[in-house]
Design an enzyme around this catalytic site. Structure first.
Site, short mmCIF file in Angstrom:
data_model
loop_
_atom_site.label_atom_id
_atom_site.label_comp_id
_atom_site.label_asym_id
_atom_site.label_seq_id
_atom_site.Cartn_x
_atom_site.Cartn_y
_atom_site.Cartn_z
N SER A 145 0.65 -1.37 0.01
CA SER A 145 -0.26 0.22 -0.15
C SER A 145 1.05 1.42 -0.15
O SER A 145 1.87 1.61 -1.18
CB SER A 145 -0.87 -0.06 1.05
N ASP A 223 -10.31 -5.39 -3.44
CA ASP A 223 -10.02 -4.58 -2.77
C ASP A 223 -10.54 -3.23 -2.22
O ASP A 223 -10.57 -2.68 -4.10
CB ASP A 223 -8.36 -4.56 -3.21
N HIS A 256 -7.78 -6.16 0.75
CA HIS A 256 -6.02 -5.79 1.51
C HIS A 256 -5.74 -5.63 2.02
O HIS A 256 -4.98 -5.54 2.44
CB HIS A 256 -7.00 -3.63 1.34
N1 LIG Z 1 -6.92 1.59 8.84
C1 LIG Z 1 -7.69 2.55 7.43
C2 LIG Z 1 -6.73 1.58 6.48
C3 LIG Z 1 -5.60 0.77 7.08
C4 LIG Z 1 -4.95 -0.01 6.27
O1 LIG Z 1 -5.90 -0.37 5.45
N2 LIG Z 1 -3.14 0.26 6.50
C5 LIG Z 1 -3.13 -1.21 5.90
C6 LIG Z 1 -2.14 -0.67 5.22
S1 LIG Z 1 -2.73 0.38 4.29
C7 LIG Z 1 -2.70 -2.10 6.81
O2 LIG Z 1 -1.82 -3.18 6.45
N3 LIG Z 1 -3.03 -2.26 8.32
C8 LIG Z 1 -2.79 -3.01 9.88
C9 LIG Z 1 -2.38 -4.68 9.16
O3 LIG Z 1 -3.69 -5.21 9.13
O4 LIG Z 1 -1.66 -5.11 10.64
C10 LIG Z 1 -9.26 2.11 7.70
O5 LIG Z 1 -9.89 1.78 7.78
O6 LIG Z 1 -9.78 2.86 6.50
#
Ligand SMILES: N[C@@H](CCC(=O)N[C@@H](CS)C(=O)NCC(=O)O)C(=O)O
Length: 278
Positions: A145, A223, A256
């Site tokens: 991402s 995604d 995602h």
């Molecule tokens: N919190 C955000 C999205 C954040 C998100 O998806 N983060 C991804 C990277 S872009 C991630 O890897 N989150 C931490 C995880 O899954 O461990 C939302 O709800 O829109």
């Protein structure tokens, strides 16, 4: 540098360290996975850049990369996603400030004082890793991402430093995506001309033939961020324009999350191994 965790994993070691970053002007944490082969000599190293809201821990705990990294003999280094600490500028949103450094060098107040993640991940951290761990100078870079974009950007800006690049679900063209526009406006200012040097699709479209690296991108077609934020077709157009050797893989039904990353991290590690050991 201070070791704060050490866990044996698939015959190698996952370790976490704290250190004072001169580039970022704050205390930082990063993680390293050392495969069993590192006990007997230098191994190549993959840098992993995580996405929004992540630290060094998400990838190490959720991607399940250690088994294949141990088999192949590849070290993995996972930095944090921004400078951190009470004295470091922040924002209430999850997509700006701490946890959301976007791997750029900020030029605008109040961010410019600490937010120099590009210099940190491409120079300070590799120098620190080379000084303290048994790694060779064969280096690859990958991410997810915001970090998928960061990996592509680093490989495009410093192709001499890496042998291959990959990304999961990258924010392919941040100058045209809401996440990127919000972050770049804050970190780089209102002049959009200054943003171009930090956009992987812009850089890829202009990449000279002798500065192109093998590149693999994996995208999940379920995604929720795909159309508005990720825009992988921008990267495809850029690759077509410069003849960049981009392999873009689309996967039906994947989202995602780290469930997607865990499903294809083996394929990305084997892709990098083909170049790290070539
Ligand atoms: N919190 C955000 C999205 C954040 C998100 O998806 N983060 C991804 C990277 S872009 C991630 O890897 N989150 C931490 C995880 O899954 O461990 C939302 O709800 O829109």
């Amino acid at each position: 540098m201070e070791m704060i965790a050490s866990n044996k994993s698939f015959g190698g070691w996952h370790k976490q360290y704290r250190h004072d970053s001169a580039v970022l002007g704050c205390r930082m944490r990063f993680a390293v996975y050392l495969p069993p082969q590192a006990a007997s000599g230098p191994v190549p190293v993959l840098y992993w850049l995580s996405g929004l809201t992540c630290s060094d821990e998400n990838f190490m705990q959720k991607a399940g990369a250690q088994r294949v990294a141990a088999e192949l003999g590849i070290a993995i280094v996972a930095p944090d996603t921004s400078p951190r600490g009470e004295g470091v500028a922040d924002d209430a949103g999850y997509d700006l400030g701490q946890g959301a450094g976007f791997y750029v060098n900020a030029s605008e107040a109040p961010w410019m004082r600490h937010y120099r993640m590009y210099d940190y991940v491409s120079q300070e951290l590799p120098a620190l890793v080379a000084a303290h761990f048994p790694v060779s100078d064969r280096r690859a870079i990958a991410g997810h991402s915001m970090g998928g974009h960061g990996a592509l950007m680093c490989a495009l800006k410093r192709p001499q430093d890496y042998v291959s690049v990959s990304a999961f679900s990258p924010i392919a063209n941040p100058v045209n995506a809401p996440w990127g526009q919000k972050a770049f406006a804050a970190y780089l200012g209102a002049d959009r001309a200054a943003w171009q040097a930090w956009d992987a699709s812009v850089l890829m479209a202009a990449a000279a033939a002798d500065a192109q690296l093998p590149a693999r991108v994996d995208i999940g077609l379920a995604d929720g961020f795909l159309a508005e934020q990720l825009q992988p077709e921008a990267l495809e157009r850029a690759a077509a324009a410069s003849g960049y050797p981009l392999q873009l893989h689309r996967h039906d039904g994947y989202d995602h999350s780290y469930y997607f990353i865990a499903s294809f991290i083996e394929a990305q590690l084997r892709f990098h191994a083909g170049h790290l050991f070539a």
